[in-house]
Design a protein around this motif. Structure first.
Motif, mmCIF file in Angstrom:
data_model
loop_
_atom_site.group_PDB
_atom_site.id
_atom_site.type_symbol
_atom_site.label_atom_id
_atom_site.label_comp_id
_atom_site.label_asym_id
_atom_site.label_seq_id
_atom_site.Cartn_x
_atom_site.Cartn_y
_atom_site.Cartn_z
ATOM 1 N N ILE A 3 0.844 -1.441 0.042
ATOM 2 C CA ILE A 3 0.045 0.192 0.076
ATOM 3 C C ILE A 3 0.982 1.446 -0.004
ATOM 4 O O ILE A 3 0.687 2.367 -0.683
ATOM 5 C CB ILE A 3 -0.997 0.138 1.183
ATOM 6 C CG1 ILE A 3 -1.962 -1.045 0.919
ATOM 7 C CG2 ILE A 3 -1.642 1.261 1.232
ATOM 8 C CD1 ILE A 3 -2.898 -1.390 2.323
ATOM 9 N N TYR A 49 -2.316 -6.644 16.840
ATOM 10 C CA TYR A 49 -2.249 -5.665 15.626
ATOM 11 C C TYR A 49 -3.879 -4.931 15.599
ATOM 12 O O TYR A 49 -3.899 -3.718 15.652
ATOM 13 C CB TYR A 49 -2.520 -6.726 14.400
ATOM 14 C CG TYR A 49 -2.646 -6.078 13.158
ATOM 15 C CD1 TYR A 49 -1.768 -5.307 12.540
ATOM 16 C CD2 TYR A 49 -4.084 -5.832 12.433
ATOM 17 C CE1 TYR A 49 -1.965 -4.604 11.150
ATOM 18 C CE2 TYR A 49 -4.316 -5.431 11.299
ATOM 19 C CZ TYR A 49 -2.944 -4.719 10.756
ATOM 20 O OH TYR A 49 -3.415 -4.202 9.486
ATOM 21 N N ASN A 80 2.387 4.943 7.419
ATOM 22 C CA ASN A 80 1.851 3.738 6.617
ATOM 23 C C ASN A 80 2.537 2.429 7.231
ATOM 24 O O ASN A 80 2.116 1.046 7.041
ATOM 25 C CB ASN A 80 1.844 3.785 5.099
ATOM 26 C CG ASN A 80 1.661 2.554 4.512
ATOM 27 O OD1 ASN A 80 0.459 2.251 4.347
ATOM 28 N ND2 ASN A 80 2.766 1.648 3.963
HETATM 29 P P1 NAD Z 1 3.407 -4.574 3.497
HETATM 30 O O1 NAD Z 1 4.035 -5.668 4.528
HETATM 31 O O2 NAD Z 1 3.314 -5.033 2.065
HETATM 32 O O3 NAD Z 1 4.113 -3.326 3.769
HETATM 33 C C1 NAD Z 1 4.684 -2.782 5.041
HETATM 34 C C2 NAD Z 1 5.410 -1.967 4.955
HETATM 35 O O4 NAD Z 1 6.038 -1.567 6.129
HETATM 36 C C3 NAD Z 1 6.888 -2.203 3.917
HETATM 37 O O5 NAD Z 1 7.163 -1.053 3.229
HETATM 38 C C4 NAD Z 1 8.024 -2.209 5.119
HETATM 39 O O6 NAD Z 1 9.202 -1.933 4.717
HETATM 40 C C5 NAD Z 1 7.367 -1.515 6.178
HETATM 41 N N1 NAD Z 1 7.928 -2.138 7.504
HETATM 42 C C6 NAD Z 1 7.740 -3.108 8.090
HETATM 43 N N2 NAD Z 1 8.182 -3.414 9.148
HETATM 44 C C7 NAD Z 1 9.034 -2.102 9.427
HETATM 45 C C8 NAD Z 1 9.999 -1.781 10.412
HETATM 46 N N3 NAD Z 1 10.130 -2.431 11.356
HETATM 47 N N4 NAD Z 1 10.496 -0.420 10.235
HETATM 48 C C9 NAD Z 1 10.240 0.358 9.128
HETATM 49 N N5 NAD Z 1 9.238 0.071 8.240
HETATM 50 C C10 NAD Z 1 8.961 -1.193 8.347
HETATM 51 O O7 NAD Z 1 2.062 -4.512 3.970
HETATM 52 P P2 NAD Z 1 0.803 -3.718 3.411
HETATM 53 O O8 NAD Z 1 -0.319 -4.586 3.249
HETATM 54 O O9 NAD Z 1 1.183 -2.734 2.482
HETATM 55 O O10 NAD Z 1 0.305 -2.484 4.774
HETATM 56 C C11 NAD Z 1 0.853 -1.389 4.791
HETATM 57 C C12 NAD Z 1 -0.295 -0.598 6.064
HETATM 58 O O11 NAD Z 1 -1.550 -1.009 5.705
HETATM 59 C C13 NAD Z 1 0.028 -1.244 7.351
HETATM 60 O O12 NAD Z 1 0.028 -0.460 8.229
HETATM 61 C C14 NAD Z 1 -0.917 -2.285 7.436
HETATM 62 O O13 NAD Z 1 -1.317 -2.460 8.708
HETATM 63 C C15 NAD Z 1 -2.228 -1.612 6.609
HETATM 64 N N6 NAD Z 1 -3.373 -2.463 6.405
HETATM 65 C C16 NAD Z 1 -3.148 -3.258 5.352
HETATM 66 C C17 NAD Z 1 -4.158 -4.305 4.966
HETATM 67 C C18 NAD Z 1 -3.807 -5.299 3.836
HETATM 68 O O14 NAD Z 1 -5.104 -6.111 3.596
HETATM 69 N N7 NAD Z 1 -2.891 -5.309 3.219
HETATM 70 C C19 NAD Z 1 -5.320 -4.211 5.574
HETATM 71 C C20 NAD Z 1 -5.562 -3.037 6.311
HETATM 72 C C21 NAD Z 1 -4.506 -2.246 6.840
#
Ligand code: NAD
Length: 248
Positions: A17, A156, A91
Motif C-alpha cells: 500500500i 494488531y 503507513n
Molecule cells: P506490507 O507488509 O506489504 O508493507 C509494510 C511496509 O511497512 C513495508 O514497506 C515495510 O518496509 C514497512 N515496515 C515493516 N516493518 C518495518 C519496520 N520495522 N520499520 C520500518 N518499516 C517497516 O504491508 P501492506 O499490506 O502494504 O500494509 C501497509 C499498511 O496497511 C500497514 O499499516 C497495514 O497494517 C495496513 N493494512 C493493510 C491491509 C492489507 O490487507 N494489506 C489491510 C488493512 C491495513
C-alpha cells in the motif's frame, strides 16, 4: 495535479500500500521522501520509481521508526533540504497472527512499537514545523479490524484501535494550527501479504464482501491522495474505510 509541489514523507513506502501511495502522490505532483526499513529496500524502491518516470522527485531514507532520535534526525534532514514537510503518511505496519495463549511479550511489543509508537515518533518529529507554518496534513493507516477487532493476533487490532484514537485526538489538538489529521482504514488489500494466503481462505472472505473482491493498493492510495489534497481542506479527525464494505 492534486498535490503539486507538496513535500510528503511516506513510511513503509517500499512495497504494498505504501508504494502505491508514493506512486499516486508522485503522479499528482508531490515531492516524496519514502521510508524503508533498510537503506537497500529504500534505494530499490526509488530506483524502480525513477525508472518509471525520471521526472518524479523521489528519494529514500531509512530511520528506525521506533526510535524518536533516529526519526527526528532523518525528518529534520528532509525539512532542511526542502524547506518544509507538508504531508506525513504513517503507513509502515506489521502484524503477528499468533493466538493469545502463545502470543509473547516480544510480539506484542514489536507490533505496538511499529504500529503505534512509530506513529507518535513520526508525528512528533513533524508537528513543530507544521505548527510554526500553521499548515500540515497527517495521514495514518488504520485497518478495518480497528472497527470490529479480529479473532487472533491481539496486538494488531489493538494497535489499530489506538491509531484511530490517536488520529481523532491529535486532530482536535492540532486543528487550531491548521493541521489536519485523518486515517484510512483499508479492508483486505491485494499486497504481497495477501498473495501468500491460500485460495481456499480468500474465497469465503471475498464472498462476504458486498463488492465481491478484495481491494487493490491503488484504490487505497486514492483515498490518501484525496485526504492529502486541498479538496479535503475541511476534513479532519475521520477514519475513512476503503474496504468494499468488508466488516469482519
Ligand atoms: P506490507 O507488509 O506489504 O508493507 C509494510 C511496509 O511497512 C513495508 O514497506 C515495510 O518496509 C514497512 N515496515 C515493516 N516493518 C518495518 C519496520 N520495522 N520499520 C520500518 N518499516 C517497516 O504491508 P501492506 O499490506 O502494504 O500494509 C501497509 C499498511 O496497511 C500497514 O499499516 C497495514 O497494517 C495496513 N493494512 C493493510 C491491509 C492489507 O490487507 N494489506 C489491510 C488493512 C491495513
Amino acid at each position: 495535479m492534486l498535490l503539486k509541489d507538496k513535500v510528503a514523507i511516506v513510511t513503509g513506502g517500499t512495497r504494498g500500500i505504501g508504494y502505491a501511495i508514493v506512486k499516486e502522490f508522485l503522479r499528482e505532483g508531490a515531492i516524496v521522501v519514502l521510508c524503508g526499513s533498510r537503506p537497500e529496500t529504500a534505494d530499490k524502491a526509488v530506483k524502480a520509481l525513477k525508472a518509471e518516470n525520471d521526472d518524479w522527485s523521489v528519494s529514500g531514507i531509512s530511520p528506525d521508526l521506533t526510535d524518536y532520535a533516529s526519526v527526528k534526525a532523518a525528518f529534520d534532514g528532509v525539512e532542511k533540504q526542502f524547506g518544509r514537510i507538508d504531508v506525513l503518511v504513517n503507513n509502515a505496519g506489521m502484524s503477528a497472527k499468533e493466538p493469545f495463549n502463545t502470543y509473547t511479550e516480544a510480539m506484542f511489543d514489536s507490533v505496538m512499537d511499529l504500529n503505534l509508537k512509530a506513529v507518535y515518533n513520526c508525528c512528533r518529529a513533524v508537528t513543530d514545523g507544521m505548527q510554526a507554518r500553521r499548515s500540515g496534513c497527517i495521514l495514518n493507516t488504520s485497518s478495518m479490524v480497528s472497527i470490529y477487532g479480529q479473532p487472533s493476533g491481539i496486538a494488531y487490532p489493538t494497535s489499530k484501535f489506538a491509531v484511530n484514537g490517536f488520529t481523532l485526538s491529535l486532530a482536535r489538538e492540532l486543528g487550531p494550527y491548521g493541521i489536519r489529521v485523518n486515517a484510512v482504514a483499508p479492508g483486505v488489500t491485494n499486497t504481497d501479504m495477501m498473495k501468500a494466503v491460500p485460495k481456499q481462505y480468500i474465497e469465503p472472505l471475498v464472498n462476504s464482501i458486498p463488492l465481491r473482491r478484495i481491494g487493490e493498493p491503488e484504490e487505497v492510495a486514492n483515498a490518501f491522495v484525496f485526504l492529502a489534497s486541498d479538496k479535503a481542506s475541511y476534513i479532519t479527525g475521520v477514519v475513512l474505510s476503503v474496504d468494499g464494505l468488508a466488516r469482519n
